[in-house]
Structure formats: structure tokens, C-alpha cells
Design a protein around this motif. Structure first.
Motif, PDB file in Angstrom:
ATOM      1  N   TRP A  19       0.846  -1.194   0.000  1.00 32.67           N
ATOM      2  CA  TRP A  19       0.000   0.000   0.000  1.00 32.67           C
ATOM      3  C   TRP A  19       0.885   1.250   0.000  1.00 32.67           C
ATOM      4  O   TRP A  19       0.594   2.219  -0.700  1.00 32.67           O
ATOM      5  CB  TRP A  19      -0.918   0.019   1.211  1.00 32.67           C
ATOM      6  N   ALA A  20       1.950   1.199   0.787  1.00 33.48           N
ATOM      7  CA  ALA A  20       2.897   2.321   0.807  1.00 33.48           C
ATOM      8  C   ALA A  20       3.532   2.501  -0.560  1.00 33.48           C
ATOM      9  O   ALA A  20       3.732   3.633  -1.029  1.00 33.48           O
ATOM     10  CB  ALA A  20       3.974   2.071   1.869  1.00 33.48           C
ATOM     11  N   ASP A  21       3.846   1.394  -1.227  1.00 27.99           N
ATOM     12  CA  ASP A  21       4.434   1.459  -2.562  1.00 27.99           C
ATOM     13  C   ASP A  21       3.461   2.095  -3.546  1.00 27.99           C
ATOM     14  O   ASP A  21       3.837   2.901  -4.400  1.00 27.99           O
ATOM     15  CB  ASP A  21       4.812   0.052  -3.022  1.00 27.99           C
ATOM     16  N   ALA A  22       2.180   1.744  -3.432  1.00 22.89           N
ATOM     17  CA  ALA A  22       1.167   2.319  -4.313  1.00 22.89           C
ATOM     18  C   ALA A  22       1.085   3.831  -4.122  1.00 22.89           C
ATOM     19  O   ALA A  22       1.010   4.592  -5.095  1.00 22.89           O
ATOM     20  CB  ALA A  22      -0.187   1.668  -4.049  1.00 22.89           C
ATOM     21  N   PHE A  72       2.306  10.210  -3.720  1.00 19.35           N
ATOM     22  CA  PHE A  72       1.725  10.524  -2.422  1.00 19.35           C
ATOM     23  C   PHE A  72       2.650  10.031  -1.305  1.00 19.35           C
ATOM     24  O   PHE A  72       3.478   9.153  -1.499  1.00 19.35           O
ATOM     25  CB  PHE A  72       0.355   9.865  -2.255  1.00 19.35           C
ATOM     26  N   GLN A  73       2.457  10.581  -0.115  1.00 21.31           N
ATOM     27  CA  GLN A  73       3.264  10.197   1.051  1.00 21.31           C
ATOM     28  C   GLN A  73       2.437   9.306   1.966  1.00 21.31           C
ATOM     29  O   GLN A  73       1.409   9.724   2.487  1.00 21.31           O
ATOM     30  CB  GLN A  73       3.720  11.446   1.798  1.00 21.31           C
ATOM     31  N   TYR A  74       2.879   8.064   2.145  1.00 24.51           N
ATOM     32  CA  TYR A  74       2.167   7.113   3.004  1.00 24.51           C
ATOM     33  C   TYR A  74       2.611   7.237   4.463  1.00 24.51           C
ATOM     34  O   TYR A  74       1.819   7.073   5.379  1.00 24.51           O
ATOM     35  CB  TYR A  74       2.419   5.697   2.513  1.00 24.51           C
ATOM     36  N   TYR A  75       3.902   7.483   4.659  1.00 22.42           N
ATOM     37  CA  TYR A  75       4.444   7.653   6.002  1.00 22.42           C
ATOM     38  C   TYR A  75       4.680   9.125   6.290  1.00 22.42           C
ATOM     39  O   TYR A  75       5.017   9.889   5.394  1.00 22.42           O
ATOM     40  CB  TYR A  75       5.770   6.890   6.145  1.00 22.42           C
ATOM     41  N   PRO A  76       4.509   9.539   7.565  1.00 23.40           N
ATOM     42  CA  PRO A  76       4.117   8.712   8.713  1.00 23.40           C
ATOM     43  C   PRO A  76       2.633   8.373   8.694  1.00 23.40           C
ATOM     44  O   PRO A  76       1.850   8.999   7.991  1.00 23.40           O
ATOM     45  CB  PRO A  76       4.466   9.588   9.915  1.00 23.40           C
ATOM     46  N   LYS A  77       2.282   7.376   9.486  1.00 27.79           N
ATOM     47  CA  LYS A  77       0.902   6.926   9.633  1.00 27.79           C
ATOM     48  C   LYS A  77       0.647   6.678  11.111  1.00 27.79           C
ATOM     49  O   LYS A  77       1.593   6.593  11.912  1.00 27.79           O
ATOM     50  CB  LYS A  77       0.682   5.641   8.840  1.00 27.79           C
ATOM     51  N   LEU A  78      -0.605   6.547  11.489  1.00 29.61           N
ATOM     52  CA  LEU A  78      -0.947   6.223  12.875  1.00 29.61           C
ATOM     53  C   LEU A  78      -1.230   4.736  12.997  1.00 29.61           C
ATOM     54  O   LEU A  78      -1.906   4.147  12.142  1.00 29.61           O
ATOM     55  CB  LEU A  78      -2.161   7.025  13.340  1.00 29.61           C
ATOM     56  N   GLN A  79      -0.723   4.137  14.061  1.00 33.13           N
ATOM     57  CA  GLN A  79      -0.879   2.705  14.288  1.00 33.13           C
ATOM     58  C   GLN A  79      -1.397   2.480  15.709  1.00 33.13           C
ATOM     59  O   GLN A  79      -0.739   2.830  16.693  1.00 33.13           O
ATOM     60  CB  GLN A  79       0.464   1.992  14.115  1.00 33.13           C
TER      61      GLN A  79
END
Length: 475
Positions: free
Chosen positions: A177-180, A186-193
Motif C-alpha cells: 500500500w505504501a508502494d502504491a 503521495f506520502q504514506y508515512y508517517p501513519k498512525l498505528q
């Protein structure tokens, strides 16, 4: 232990319009783990900040997420001051140390009940991860725990939450998903976990006190962590290994639903290990007995240690075993030596360390945590360059079963991966995760992927259960 992955080398034209069926299909393909292959070397980069930078609101320590009114009959459940709680204040804390352990644990206990106490939700376990520098900003796990309090500062609920700059140590894989996101600029990180770091154990994630307005507090907390995702201008919020009931509830809040699979052993009120074996098919029973005999032939002595029986030397040895496992499997050693010493001191009899000795020398070990009705198998390792046939099965599976029977626990959770567990009495069970994806197009694409993935997981589980090791007719 989480695997390490790298992106495949195919290229996407970033000028492709973000519209229509073609885009959704391409995003769905990118959401598939087929876009990734195992790396041959361990990752050296902790924080992966892909894509163009975006302007986000300056993050402050302990930001407020707002005040929410409570509704209900004014005569019910007055506070100790004789006044009914009228509102809930929600804020973010940069460390679990800012929450008194008695308040955090009261939320955890009320969320599960004492008979199903999940030790990974306790202040002792989570604070051990922070104090030992395992789950901290420097490792890509910035604590952002959410706390709900009434107007009298009584803690009503808490949420273990982390701002993450990568996807390691989670066990619900979203690397593709991050690669997509990256491929579309688009920027996937940072994310909330929202999770228990490095721990693929199912349990409550929204921890709320048992009060007459607990459903309101649950709703307020879920909305608050969604608001935090948008406040920080993040791509996503992930709740991994929640309880099944939470999983269903979060569907109403716009979370995508994902399932996975683990292997658990069920205690059918056995009095001893032989009774368990008698429930198995003859060929499987014979195989297990042969495997266990090989332990004594190798002059190995197994011991189960708890609480004060576990000394500093045991933890030092076990850390060496743990590092040998992570090094051999190209994984990253997420946990420090201090972590094991700290949980040994803080968690006491909740810790069960199974060790193997050869002529008085520790050669292998398996770490387990004891819960209210479950024995959780966590980590395993042995001396470098040592080979003891079937020792892994004995230490991790058979000793755990014996311990669970002795402690009258209902099950043993042996974690994910390894079809070999089925033939040793550990059957597949469903695990859950919830994903709030901010971008609508990506959300639809990932939702399509999850529908197909769910069908595949269910099919695999059925095949494994149909070929299980137990006699016909056992539930």
C-alpha cells in the motif's frame, strides 16, 4: 517476526489521471503483496519517508482533541463528588508514563474482564517497551497515546497509539500500500498505528472503563483518533489485532476490514498431555511422541521458569538466543536486552520462560506470557550454530501445551506463519485489523483488494481445518 521487503522495479507514469476504473484496477494491483519480494539483507533504514513532503500542522506535545458532551439520564451514576459527568476531554500523550499505571490498567481490566486479562495491554508491558527504547521516536514508534477524562480528571478510556515512519513490527503487512502511494507521488508515512508494538496478539484496542456511558466514550475515542489522523494530515490510521467485536463496530466508523490467520491450540479440559494426544489421529499422535523422545536422547533437560525463578543470567542468555533468530532470518532485532530484564522485573509471574539445558548450560529458550485464560507464545531462539532436532517443537509447542494444561488455561496462541503447527495441534483462527484510509480513491482500491484477500484467507483456513490432526467429531 516481520519479514523485510523491497519494491519491484516496474514504473508508473505519475501523470496518469486519478480517475476512472483503470486507476482503481492499477491501485488494486499495487495493493497486492505480489508487488514485493523478500530482501536478501536486513534493512538498515529505520524511517522511510517516501513521496513529496506536505505541509502539516505543527505537532505539539499533549495536543487536545476536543471536549465532547455526554448524554443520558441525569440521575444515573453520580461521581464521587455527587455530580454527574457532563463531558469527556480527549488529549494525546507522548508517553505512557504520563498516565498513572492504576488508571491505565483499570481501563484495560474493564475492557477485557479479569478472567480474560490480556497482559500486553497493561501499563507494565507497554511502559517496558518505551523505557527500554524499543517503541520510541528513534525507532520509528513515536507514542501518541490517547486519553479520555471527565471534567473531574477521572480517566475514562485510553488508546495505545503510535505515529510510525515505517511498517515494521506490525505483522499486518501494508508495504505494498505504501508502494502504491509512492508510485502516485503521495506520502504514506508517517501513519498512525493503534496496536501493541511487535506483538501480534488479539485484544481490545479502545480501552474503556465499565460505566453507563462506555459506548459513548468508545465512540468519542474512535472519532478522536480519526480526527488526529486528519489533524496531522496523514495518509492512514490502522488498528491491528483488535477484538472481533471492535472490528465489527469500527466498520460503522468508515474503517476498512481485513482478516488474517494465526494458529492456536485449544484446551478441551485435558488433565495431562497424554489426554490431548488421545484426541489426535493415530499417525499424528505417533509422530509427536517420536519427536518428544528425541529431546531426552540428545541429553537435553527442559525447564519452565516463572517470576523470581528467572534470573538475570537467563535473560542475558535469552537475548543471545533472540538475536541469533533475528540474524538468521534477516529480521531486525526490535527488542533490546533491557526490555527482557524490565518485563521480568515488572510482570513477575505473568512471564514464563521455557529453557533447554545441556549439561547445565542454557542452549535454547522460548518466551511466553501468561494471561487470564491464554498462554501467549512469543519468541524463540537457540545458541548460534547449534542444532538440536525437534527442540523448537518441544520448547515452543509441546511445553506450552503442558504449561497451559497445568495452569488450566483455555488456549495457547502460537502466532502466525508455519503450516507445521497444524499437525501438532494448533489450528487456524481468524485475526482482524481495521484501516482508515483518508484518500477516497485509494480507499476504494484497497477495499476491492481486501474483498478478494478475505476470500483467499477463508479458503486456506478451510483447507487446513479439513486436513486437521484431530479425530472426526471434535469441536
Amino acid at each position: 517476526m516481520a519479514a523485510s521487503y523491497c519494491c519491484c522495479s516496474s514504473t508508473i507514469n505519475l501523470s496518469t489521471p486519478f480517475l476512472g476504473v483503470r486507476r482503481r484496477r492499477r491501485l488494486m494491483n499495487l495493493a497486492s503483496d505480489r508487488c514485493f519480494r523478500p530482501m536478501k539483507v536486513p534493512p538498515k533504514v529505520i524511517a522511510l519517508l517516501w513521496g513529496p513532503k506536505r505541509t502539516a500542522e505543527q505537532r505539539k506535545d499533549n495536543p487536545s482533541l476536543g471536549t465532547f458532551p455526554l448524554t443520558g439520564p441525569p440521575s444515573e451514576n453520580l461521581s464521587s463528588a455527587g455530580v454527574r459527568p457532563l463531558e469527556v476531554c480527549v488529549s494525546v500523550l507522548s508517553s505512557i508514563s504520563k498516565v498513572p499505571s492504576k488508571d491505565w490498567d483499570a481501563c484495560a481490566m474493564d475492557a477485557t474482564g479479569p478472567e480474560k486479562l490480556n497482559p500486553f495491554l497493561t501499563h507494565a508491558f507497554l511502559s517496558s517497551l518505551e523505557e527500554s527504547n524499543c517503541a520510541v521516536k528513534e525507532t520509528g514508534w513515536l507514542p501518541q497515546h490517547v486519553i479520555a477524562q471527565d471534567q473531574f480528571s477521572n480517566v475514562l478510556g485510553v488508546v495505545p497509539l503510535y505515529l510510525k515512519s515505517h511498517s515494521y513490527g506490525e505483522f499486518v503487512f501494508d508495504h505494498s500500500w505504501a508502494d502504491a502511494y509512492y508510485r502516485y507521488g503521495f506520502q504514506y508515512y508517517p501513519k498512525l498505528q493503534c496496536c501493541i508494538p511487535f506483538t501480534p496478539v488479539t485484544g481490545e484496542r479502545i480501552l474503556v472503563r465499565d460505566c453507563w456511558f462506555k459506548d459513548q466514550v468508545f465512540s468519542i475515542l474512535v472519532q478522536a483518533i480519526k480526527k488526529l489522523t486528519e489533524k496531522y494530515q496523514l495518509s492512514s490510521l490502522h488498528v491491528t489485532f483488535p477484538s472481533e467485536s471492535e472490528w465489527h463496530k469500527m466498520n460503522d466508523f468508515g474503517f476498512l476490514q481485513r482478516i488474517g490467520m494465526q494458529y492456536h491450540w485449544k484446551n478441551r479440559n485435558y488433565n495431562n498431555f497424554d489426554e490431548f494426544l488421545m484426541d489426535m489421529k493415530q499417525s499424528k499422535r505417533k509422530n509427536i511422541r517420536q519427536e518428544r523422545k528425541k529431546i531426552s536422547i540428545q541429553n537435553l533437560k527442559m525447564k519452565r521458569l516463572r517470576g523470581d525463578e528467572i534470573k538475570a543470567k537467563h535473560w542475558d542468555s535469552f537475548y543471545q538466543f533472540y538475536r541469533n533468530t533475528t540474524d538468521n532470518k534477516w529480521g531486525r532485532a526490535f527488542l533490546t536486552k533491557d526490555f527482557f530484564h524490565i518485563i521480568g522485573a515488572k510482570m513477575g509471574d505473568h512471564v514464563l520462560l521455557i529453557v533447554a539445558e545441556e549439561e547445565g548450560v542454557l542452549v535454547a529458550g522460548a518466551l511466553n506470557i501468561i494471561g487470564g485464560d491464554t498462554l501467549y507464545g512469543r519468541l524463540w531462539g537457540c545458541l548460534p550454530r547449534a542444532y538440536y532436532p525437534n527442540l523448537h517443537f518441544e520448547a515452543c509447542y509441546y511445553q506450552a501445551i503442558e504449561a497451559a494444561i497445568e495452569l488450566k488455561l483455555k488456549k495457547v496462541e502460537a502466532g502466525a506463519q508455519g503450516d507445521h503447527k497444524v499437525q501438532r495441534g494448533y489450528l487456524p483462527v481468524t485475526t482482524y485489523s481495521c484501516h482508515y484510509i483518508v484518500d477516497e480513491d485509494f480507499r476504494r482500491a484497497i477495499q476491492d483488494f481486501l474483498v478478494h484477500e478475505r476470500d483467499q484467507v477463508k479458503q486456506v483456513m478451510k483447507l487446513l481445518n479439513d486436513s486437521g490432526p484431530f479425530k472426526v467429531g471434535l469441536d
